[in-house]
Design an enzyme around this catalytic site. Structure first.
Site, PDB file in Angstrom:
ATOM      1  CG  ASP A   2       4.079  45.225  37.324  1.00 18.90           C
ATOM      2  OD1 ASP A   2       3.674  45.214  36.308  1.00 18.90           O
ATOM      3  OD2 ASP A   2       4.302  45.742  38.419  1.00 18.90           O
TER       4      ASP A   2
ATOM      5  CD  GLU B 233      13.810  43.429  42.626  1.00 20.86           C
ATOM      6  OE1 GLU B 233      12.820  42.320  42.517  1.00 20.86           O
ATOM      7  OE2 GLU B 233      12.618  44.224  41.703  1.00 20.86           O
TER       8      GLU B 233
ATOM      9  NE  ARG C 156      21.922  38.859  65.716  1.00 21.75           N
ATOM     10  CZ  ARG C 156      23.119  37.877  65.592  1.00 21.75           C
ATOM     11  NH1 ARG C 156      22.756  36.792  66.491  1.00 21.75           N
ATOM     12  NH2 ARG C 156      23.862  38.818  66.401  1.00 21.75           N
TER      13      ARG C 156
ATOM     14  CG  ASP D 205      16.608  46.395  57.078  1.00 18.17           C
ATOM     15  OD1 ASP D 205      17.568  46.067  58.958  1.00 18.17           O
ATOM     16  OD2 ASP D 205      15.654  47.189  57.152  1.00 18.17           O
TER      17      ASP D 205
ATOM     18  CB  THR E 107       9.542  51.293  38.208  1.00 17.16           C
ATOM     19  OG1 THR E 107       9.924  50.787  37.800  1.00 17.16           O
ATOM     20  CG2 THR E 107      10.064  53.106  37.920  1.00 17.16           C
ATOM     21  CB  ALA E 108      10.172  46.690  40.996  1.00 18.23           C
ATOM     22  CE1 TYR E 109      12.603  45.889  48.947  1.00 21.07           C
ATOM     23  CE2 TYR E 109      13.286  44.089  48.480  1.00 21.07           C
ATOM     24  CZ  TYR E 109      13.843  44.174  49.251  1.00 21.07           C
ATOM     25  OH  TYR E 109      13.434  44.393  50.541  1.00 21.07           O
TER      26      TYR E 109
ATOM     27  CB  SER F 159       9.912  50.618  47.923  1.00 26.17           C
ATOM     28  OG  SER F 159       9.211  49.673  47.025  1.00 26.17           O
TER      29      SER F 159
END
Length: 341
Positions: free
Chosen positions: A75, A150, A160, A179, A190-192, A195
């Site tokens: 990808d 994205e 931090r 975060d 379906t990527a970041y 997850s």
């Protein structure tokens, strides 16, 4: 003469070998293979005899003279190729040499049949939504870019969290420490975003997605909004934690405190060539190796029949349940016998 642009991962011998085979198949079929100079040099180092069969992009031909792009890799390789061809616009077809390869249309074992289909024109082209990304500070646009998957606002330091306000259509939704925040397209779901716990969105669905990453908040759920919405993330100045913006894991900029990141749907999509009409649900099962044992599926129309005994929706003996009256606090909800009133 038709020309097909071949992209390959020059750091992997498997990808270079696949590029040599692809160029040989294209040349034998009467289609001129084209490569970028860097890819061309890597192929010639492994197979010097290929020089006479391959044209160099921007030297022997221009992007406007190319019909299609073939990407040999994962990808990440497709995303790199999309950067180069998006404005052409040139359709891309990916041959997966990586792991999951959601953007790829075929596997390495299918290379010969894939090239045959491309040469014969047995493919369709679909457009995938992209997003425009702008970084603002004090009403000054610091940067502007785009993404297919994205735009992710992330903490710059491991120790931090960053503090942010998320916004949709000019209205704040929530403030929290986290975060990061991912703002994705359906392709990037379906990527970041996946997850980070976001929803899987079918590619043909017109929508934008916002997913907080490890948010320290009671309400920090993934959001699915209109494709015409404006999503925004503002980094707060009360924290000294640094933040960074990543787009498709490829383009990045450090974010100063108080930065505002706006994401909107782009008018310029990425075009992907499709060799088959496999439903996305089937691709999802295959790529993630999902268990589907026990599935029976819908009955054929010819086999369907009505129930032998009609089931009444409501019949004698049923009683209506009335809601509590405001002037009768504490009275339990029971069936009333209207004949005794």
């Amino acid at each position: 003469m038709r020309r097909i642009l071949v992209f390959t991962h020059t750091g992997r011998q498997e990808a270079i070998a696949a590029a040599i085979e692809t160029c040989g198949l294209l040349d034998a079929a009467g289609v001129k293979p084209v490569m970028r100079r860097k890819d061309h040099e890597a192929v010639l180092a492994a197979s010097p005899g290929m020089q006479a069969h391959i044209e160099i992009l921007d030297q022997d031909c221009t992007m406007d003279e190319v019909d299609l792009g073939v990407v040999l890799g994962g990808d990440g390789s497709v995303l790199r190729a999309a950067e180069l061809v998006r404005q052409a616009p040139l359709p891309l077809v990916g041959v997966n040499l990586g792991h999951v390869g959601f953007l790829a249309e075929a596997e390495r074992s299918e290379l010969v049949s894939t090239v045959d289909a491309l040469v014969s024109g047995a493919y369709s082209v679909e457009e995938r939504m992209t997003i425009e990304v702008k970084v603002w500070l004090d009403n000054v646009c610091l940067a502007e870019t785009w993404a297919l998957n994205e735009a992710a606002v992330e903490k710059a330091n491991r120790e931090r969290m960053i503090e942010v306000v998320i916004e949709v259509d000019g209205r704040p939704i929530s403030t929290f420490g986290c975060d990061g925040v991912v703002m994705a397209t359906p392709t990037g779901s379906t990527a970041y975003a996946f997850s980070a716990g976001g929803p899987v969105v079918w590619p043909e669905v017109a929508a934008l997605i916002m997913v907080p990453i490890s948010a320290h908040a009671l309400f920090a759920k993934p959001l699915v909004v209109s494709p015409d919405s404006v999503m925004a993330v503002e980094t707060l100045t009360r924290s000294e934690a640094g933040a960074v913006l990543w787009c498709d894991g490829r383009r990045t900029i450090d974010l100063p405190p108080g930065a505002r990141i706006e994401v909107t749907r782009s008018d310029m999509p990425v075009r992907l060539a499709r060799l088959n009409t496999t439903p996305f649900s089937e691709r999802l099962v295959k790529k993630f190796e999902l268990p589907i044992q026990g599935w029976r599926g819908p009955a054929d129309e010819d086999d369907r029949r009505p129930a032998t005994t009609a089931l009444p929706v409501i019949g004698p003996g049923f009683q209506s349940i009335e809601p509590h009256h405001k002037d009768e606090p504490g009275i339990p909800l029971v069936a009333r016998d209207e004949t005794k009133q």
